[in-house]
Structures are given as C-alpha cells and as structure tokens.
Write an enzyme that holds these catalytic residues in place. Structure first.
Site, short mmCIF file in Angstrom:
data_model
loop_
_atom_site.label_atom_id
_atom_site.label_comp_id
_atom_site.label_asym_id
_atom_site.label_seq_id
_atom_site.Cartn_x
_atom_site.Cartn_y
_atom_site.Cartn_z
N SER A 1 0.79 -1.23 0.00
CA SER A 1 0.00 0.00 0.00
C SER A 1 0.83 1.28 0.00
CB SER A 1 -0.99 -0.01 1.17
OG SER A 1 -0.36 0.39 2.35
N LYS B 1 -6.96 4.25 8.48
CA LYS B 1 -5.96 5.17 7.93
C LYS B 1 -6.46 6.61 7.97
CE LYS B 1 -3.63 1.84 4.87
NZ LYS B 1 -3.55 1.30 3.49
CA LIG Z 1 0.93 4.36 2.08
#
Ligand SMILES: [Ca+2]
Ligand SMILES: [Ca+2]
Ligand SMILES: [Ca+2]
Ligand SMILES: [Ca+2]
Ligand SMILES: [Ca+2]
Ligand SMILES: [Ca+2]
Ligand SMILES: [Ca+2]
Ligand SMILES: [Ca+2]
Ligand SMILES: [Ca+2]
Ligand SMILES: [Ca+2]
Ligand SMILES: [Ca+2]
Ligand SMILES: [Ca+2]
Lengths: 199, 199, 199, 199, 199, 199
Positions: free
Chosen positions: D96, D139
């Site tokens: 990611s 996140k």
């Molecule tokens: Ca990232």
C-alpha cells in the site's frame, strides 16, 4: 545394491576414502577434474559444510605450497577445479575426507598416479598436519569388503588399530602419517597417468 | 490428466528419463537450450540440490572432455546453457537423471539427434562412470505405459531387471552401460537435428 | 473489493491470465516493461520459485528463438526486463502462468498488441510445448465474471472443458494450443501498440 | 511516545503515507535520497519483501517512463538511490505504500516539492495503474490525528470513504486517482525544493 | 565482569551509546575505522538487521550531504569503512544507536574529536531528523554508573527525563536535539584527534 | 582420542588459543596462510558468526594500522588470507579467540615467530582494546594439561586468576594486557620463522 568396490586408479584425481555412517563403514571415492577457467572451485556430491571446508583447506594448502610441490602458481588461475563425491543421494559431511581430497587434488595438478589398492581417512589442517578421526574399526571392515590392500591413517589413530582383533587386519598394510608431506609420499606414485594432461 | 507420453525427439537437447516418485514410476523429459551469453548455467523445473548437482557434473564432465567430444573449448564461454525439467508443479530431486542430463547436453552442443524411443536412468560420476539407481521396476512400468521401446541402465542394475517377470519386459530392449562413453554411443545418433544450429 | 476486471490492452506487455487459488478462480495480469540496461531480469508481485521459473523459461525460450521471432539478438543485452504480477499482498506460485508470461514478453519485445478480451492459462516448456494445468472449471467461471470473451488453453485441457455444463460456456470462444508458436499466433495481433517503442 | 505528526515537506523525496497495523492506522514517511554512485537501490526501515517490491516497481516505472517525466536516462546510472521508512523498530510490509514511494522518487529525481498536508495510500502496478488497498477507515482516522488536510486514494477506494460517517471526514479533501500520471499531478507541485540539487 | 566504563575518546570514530537490554540499561561503544579500499561497508559485533540499517542510513546521509560536511565526495570510493560494536557475545539490535553511528562516522571522516564524557541514544532518519527511543530511564542509570557527564537525546524524549526523580539526574547535563546537524554540533569538537589521518 | 597438545611453533601464523566448551576448557590452534590472490579472506573450521567476525576485526585492524606495523599497504591486495581452526567436527563460536587471531595474522604478514609455549584468550575491539572473556578457570586447567607455560589474558581477567587456588597455577606465567600493541609485544618474537616468505 552393491555400489562400493575398489577399482584401479588409472585416472588422475580419483582417490579412495573411508567413511563412517549411521549404517557402518563404507568406502567412497573422491573425484576431481580440471576445466579451462579462472580458478573457480565447485563441489558436488551432497556435501555438508565441514566436508566442503576440507576441500577448501586442501586447495589453499596446495596454493600456498605450490613451489614446493613443483606447481606453477598461475595454474590456479587458468583452470576451474571440480571435486565430486559420488552417490549424490547420500548426504556426506565431516572432516575425515581431508587427506583423500588433498591426494586427489595433488594427483590432479601433477597428473601423477595414485597408489594402487590404497584407501585413507584423516583430517587435514592448514599448516599441513594430519589429525585422527573416528570410526576406525568400521572403516577397516568396509575397506576389507572392498578388497583394499593398504590403508593410510593418522599416527594418532594407531592405537585404534591396535585395539582391533588381529584376524580382522589380515592382508592389510597400514601407513601411519603425521603431516601432509608423508600423505603425498605414501599416496602418489612417480608415474604420470595415461594420457596425462599438460597443464 | 495424462501428461506423460513419448514424442519423437526432433529437437536437440530433449531426452527422456525415468523417475521414481512416491506415486510410482514416471517418465520425464530433460530439455536444454543454448542462447548467446557468457557461459552461465541456469536450471529450472522445481529441482532439488542433488538434481542440480547432476547438471553441474554433466556440464563439467563435458568441459573437461571437450576435445575428445569434438567440441571447441570456447563454445562454453560464448553460450548460456539452460536445462529444464517440465512439470514445474512437481518437486524433483536425486541423482538418477544424470545420464539423461549428460545426453541432453551433448546432444545440444553437438546438435546430434537422440535415439528414437529411448528412455534412461542412471547416476553419473565426474570421472565418467555410471552408477546404479533405485526404483527400476516402477520405472520400467512407466516406460511401457509411455510406449518407450529401449531403455538404458547401469550395468549394475541388470540384476534388478532380471528380477522382473519376463512378461512385463516384452517389447523392451535393454542397454546396460558402465561409463559415459557408452551412454553417448547408445543415446546419440550420428544425424544432426533438423535446422541444426552452427555453434 | 473488486479488483479484477478485464481492460482493453493498449499497452505492450500486459496480458490476462487465469489463476486458481484456495478461494476459487481469479484473473490476473502479467505486466512487463523494458528499461535501458544490461539484460537483467527482475520479477515482482510476491511470486514463488516455480512462477519465477516460468518467467525465466519464457525469456530463455525467446532468446534462443530470437531470429525466428524477428528479434535482434543484441536487444537482450541493451535492456532490463521487469515482470510484475499485480496485487502484491497475494502470494502467487505455480507454472500455469507460463503462456501468459511468454505472450507478455513477446508483446514487449515486438511492441505488438495482445488480442482483445483474451485470457489464458498453461505451462510452458523450454522446447516450446504447452502443458495442461489444473483448476480449469474455476478459472472459466472467473473469466466469465471478468467479461473475458476468448480463452486459450492447452490441447490436453480440452477434456476439462468438455466436462463443464455447456450453459457455463456460453459466450466464450476457446483456443486449444500445443506449442508456443500457436500461443503467439492466437495471442498477438499484427498491430503495433500506440506509441510503440523503437527497440 | 508521539512520533507521528505531519511536517511541512521542504525536502525532496519526503512523502506522507498511511499505514494499517495491528494496532490501528498510522501515518508513515517515505524518505529517499541520492548519492553519487552507479545506480544501486538500497532500502531500509525494516521492510518486508512486498514493500521492497513496491520500491523496485516505482523505480523501474520511472526508468521506463524517463522521457515522459523529463528525466535524462543516464541519471539512473550516476546516482545511488536510498529509500528509508522511519521507525526501524516496527516491521513494515504490504503493497500500500506504492504511490507514496513513486511520489517520493519522482520528487527526488525532479527536485520538485510535494503538496503540503497531503497523505496517500495505494498499490501501484508496472503499467501505471493504481489499485485499491485495505484499512481505509483506520488510515483516515490516523491522518486526522496527524492534522493531514488532503488524502489521495485509488478510485476503487471511493466506496470505502462513502461508508464512513461524514463527521469523521470533516476538514478532509479527497483525491481519487486511477493511474500514476494522476498521482503525480496531485502530489507534486511545480516548485523546486529549496537548495534543489542539480542532477 | 565489569566491562562497561567510559574512557576518554582520543581516537576518531569511537563514540559512547546507550543501550536497553533485557537486563537493564548499558553503555556501548561504536567504533569505526577506515582502510584503503573501494568503499565497502563492513559491520561486526553480532548486530541485527535494524542496527545494521542504522549504519547504512548514517553512511548514506553523510554521502548525500558530503559537501555540507566539508568532505570530498571521492573519499567514499577510496576507503573501506568498518563499524564495530564491542562485546561480540551479546546480540544487539534496534534503531537507537543511530545518532551514535552517525557521530562515529563523521568523526572518522573528519578526524575530529568527539566531546568528552558524552553518551547518546536516538534513531536517525534519512532526511536528517532524530526520533525518540525507549528505555530512557534504564539508559540514564547505566550512564551514571559509567560516570558519563552529558547525555544527548531526541527532543521528544525530554518528557521521559522529566518523569525521572531529579536525584537520579544529579551531575548530568542533557542535550535535546531534533536533527542531525544539532547532533554533530553537540557531539563533535573542532579539535582534530592526535595523529589525525590525512584522508 | 587425544588431539590437543602444544607443539613448538616453527611456522608463521600458528598460534595457541584457549576455548571454553560445554565439556570444559580446551586448547585450540589458529592457523593462517597466504596464497597469491586479490585480498580475499577465507575462514574454515566450522566457525560461527561471532568467531568469523573476530577474524574480520583482526584483519581490518591490521589493514588500518599497516604503517605502524611496518607492513606495505599493497600486501593486502596481492595475497588471499585463509584462517583455519582445526577439528572441523566441532562447531566453534564466540569472540574469545580475537587476540589469537590477531597474533596469527600479524605473525603471518611479518613472518615473525610466535613465542614458545604461550596460549592466550581475549576479545579484541576495532580501536585496539582487549576485553575480558569467560571460562578462565577451565581454560587454565586445559592449558596446564597441554603443558603450556605462559598465558596471555586481558587485564580485566586478572581477578579471575586471583580467585583460582595457587596450586593450580604453579609453573604458569601470566601476561595481562590492555590493548593490541601489548598483545603483539608479548606474543611475537623478533625472529623470523625458518624459510620465511618474502612478501
Ligand atoms: Ca501508504
Ligand atoms: Ca556407498
Ligand atoms: Ca576419508
Ligand atoms: Ca508426470
Ligand atoms: Ca532419469
Ligand atoms: Ca484478484
Ligand atoms: Ca495463467
Ligand atoms: Ca508510528
Ligand atoms: Ca556491556
Ligand atoms: Ca545508542
Ligand atoms: Ca579439542
Ligand atoms: Ca582464544
């Protein structure tokens, strides 16, 4: 399956060693060949770390004593050396093939014949000593089964032979050695092998 | 899924071997190709350490006997060699593909055709001997299923064949060999493959 | 999270494959790019040993057949090749992406477009054969979900398709292939991609 | 211990990413620097295999698209690149950070400033696509705690944002992207960093 | 066995760090030396992956900021650097020796003396920041036992010091730093070591 | 099997060390040789990571202090160094052979004789300090059994000797050292070995 028997050594670099495994003593062959290259050392035969170290020690000893052995020092940069111990299905390890590997490589580089009907076992050190190894009784029995006539051992293994019943030793001649000069004196003849390579 | 069948070998470097797995005997193919390069050896096919060593031994033997095999020594520095054993999902190991790999590489370097309908199994040593291997009965059955006509084995495996019921051996011709010269005599024809590469 | 859908392949080196995982079939993409370099092959995408071997086989096959494929042999020394299989969080392995990788690399080196709406699965061998693979039914269902129109398989996988209920196969065209020439005939168009690189 | 806070990015190559760990979301920094060298890529920060692959993909993508990005192709041979992800005590893995690494490297090679107060998360592919990633809610919360103002995500992650209560999203601007061109458009300003290196 | 005591640092490259182990705090020394070579970095002292990464980060930071540090860029290609952390029987890991390694290497390359009676602990980042580390209380006690007078820490570790009873801090001076410039300002004197090497 | 006994050291590079194993104290030999080469360091003898690090530290210390030791700096590029610790069947590890390895290498490079009947144990650091080691009592007993006359230890191990009953120490002379200069003063004579190599 009977795979282990002594054969006359007409070829440079083929030497008979003695091994001690979980199922008893055994003979083994060390084979080595040269091919044009840049000094790479390859080892095959399902070898463990310590057995590979023996080959490295033997080769480095030879390089460091090249002059004394009558070898041109640039020989090591012009050829690759491959050492193999047959019967790849069997893992092999330990330091006891040291003198066998040394003999194989010196035979290879000098193209001298190895003594007939001789088997050997012993650890080598970098300064040229021979050290005693284990499993002597089992190794002697295996040598006899393979019709070996002469056996080279470390002087410190003499006591192990003296503990074996004399009847088991009939027909065998023993050579006890302390250092690598003696190993080569016993193991190598002054005859070149047939079709000796010019190196 | 039926993946294993013999095909005519029109292509250099493709040779039929015999394998022995936990589910019985099987045939396998050794394939090798050359590409322009600097002498690198690549091995694929989910191969274990000992099987990779067989390829190394075969290649080093060929390098060391280049002259005798009619090969220019600089051929090894101008090409990369890739050896593959198909069916990547199956892990493969052991020394028994040795003579198959040797045959594959000599066919590749000489561009000579491999004998038709021939399968083989046997360990190789660096000095050029062929050693017996296990699983002979299962391998013979697999060869028959794949319509193989001729089989090459180590002389020391003759006894394994003699223990098999004759009816299982019908239609098969056996070649027993002791060293790598004999392997190549049996396995390679004197014909070049179609569209043979000029090396 | 819906990550898997077919997109038109406007870019060289992007090819749709079919994978079979513990949670069913899936499509995957093989991507490859060239950058100026010295012939290094890089593989990313959380790939296992056997899947990496497929990429090596594909590249070596191309190198060995460069002339036939219309490629200048020095192209391989002037560029680095990078092959990636997206979705790095998922470990991937096995030989079944072989024909997909071959197609990707040939598209890359020739800058030819890959056929639209085509997915494929099949192992490759070094001599150019295509081998059958498993999980065909699950792969077909995944291809349909991703709106794939044509599927390329090994001839030996024809029987797997014949065992699937015809209603599941509606709207799909199948191409059965035996060797890598056929793979490339089916998969690559004669059109260059837009902004094709001059190699 | 509070280690994670956003700082103005005055330095080339420093980019804010979003990570998802067993203890929730977190921000992380990707740092990269150049030193004179021969094109070696070094990665530190206790990174796993897949995260290292992201860095390789980003660098290879940049090399392959050098011209389009206005970069001289020989820049890659004259410098070594080092990518670091701080907080070495924490193991990090997964794909990611892909777009964060891409942004970091392009900022480094172009010496352009990264957009202020921007954090990002997304996998990259070799052909330039951005793929969705997991842990979006966690996140986002971490980004807010670190006073991030703008967030860049894959278009396919839009649905994950739409499932979050609007009150959690107050004060945040979202950029949804599909490919790497868009990533760079959003993330990089046209200003050079202070004391920009001449490469 | 008492092995840990502070000694005056007359030698370039020897710096006192603070470590936190399962049996409490400890001081450690970072030693580094140069020898003629081609820029190889060797690390010994039974170091784990993250601690080795600290050395890599420190060296790359110095290379990338060579000019600012007054170092000729070709110095890195003419010498090999060896970093050692004594007491090889103890495995060591973690990022907290970062500023100690940085100080050691800059002292080595500039041949400047390190400040007397100073110990330090702190993680470094590639862009030149210092990050806080754990185990502060235990490290302070170890420093006192070793008669350390001054301690350098990350600004973010100030709160950890404020939580320690003042009586434990008697006789200690603290330096809180935020970036690597400050580290070097505090740690390095302007004096050259005795018999400074001309690099 | 009695393998451990002291021999006169007529050969450069052979030095007697003291080891502490699970079955008590033991003496060991460090052997080193030079062969023409490009500065490669090879280590054999079934050595663990920390013991190999000792050899690296010793060699780097010598390189970095070449001038002071009267060695031409190009000697290190013209020879390969091989260090071996005999008895390959026994795994060996730990830092305590440090001063023994240092002595071995300096004897090798200077071709000076090592002092007769001397054994030693002690860790080395890169800046030239000697650190104390464990197992002193057991090592002393082993030295006596091997008829060693003099023993070199770290100054910080003096207390360990003082705790041993005086009757066990009869006939032994102790040398306590703090740094590597003192080690070499004690261990090396000013005589060249017989047939000293000209390097
Ligand atoms: Ca990232
Ligand atoms: Ca045997
Ligand atoms: Ca032996
Ligand atoms: Ca099969
Ligand atoms: Ca076979
Ligand atoms: Ca998927
Ligand atoms: Ca596929
Ligand atoms: Ca954090
Ligand atoms: Ca300590
Ligand atoms: Ca520290
Ligand atoms: Ca012993
Ligand atoms: Ca010792």
């Amino acid at each position: 399956m009977e795979r282990d028997k002594y054969e006359n050594n007409e070829v440079a670099g083929v030497v008979t060693g003695l091994a001690w495994t979980s199922v008893g003593g055994d003979i083994l062959f060390i084979e080595s060949i040269l091919s044009k290259g840049k000094g790479q050392l390859t080892m095959t035969g399902n070898l463990g770390k310590v057995m590979k170290e023996s080959a490295t020690i033997a080769l480095e000893f030879i390089k460091s004593n090249a002059e004394k052995l009558g070898l041109s020092p640039d020989i090591f940069e012009k050829y690759n050396v491959h050492i193999h111990v047959p019967e790849g299905a069997t893992p092999k390890d330990g330091p006891s093939a040291g003198i066998t590997m040394l003999t194989s490589l010196v035979s290879l580089f000098t193209q001298r014949k190895v003594k007939k009907s001789l088997a050997m076992t012993g650890e080598i050190t970098l300064r040229g000593k021979v050290l005693p190894v284990g499993g002597i009784k089992e190794k002697i029995l295996a040598a006899k089964r393979a019709r070996i006539k002469e056996i080279m051992l470390c002087e410190d293994n003499r006591r192990d032979i003296e503990e074996i019943k004399p009847e088991y030793l009939k027909g065998l001649t023993f050579h006890y050695v302390k250092d690598m000069d003696e190993v080569l004196d016993v193991a190598l003849t002054n005859q070149k092998v047939k079709n000796a390579k010019k190196l």
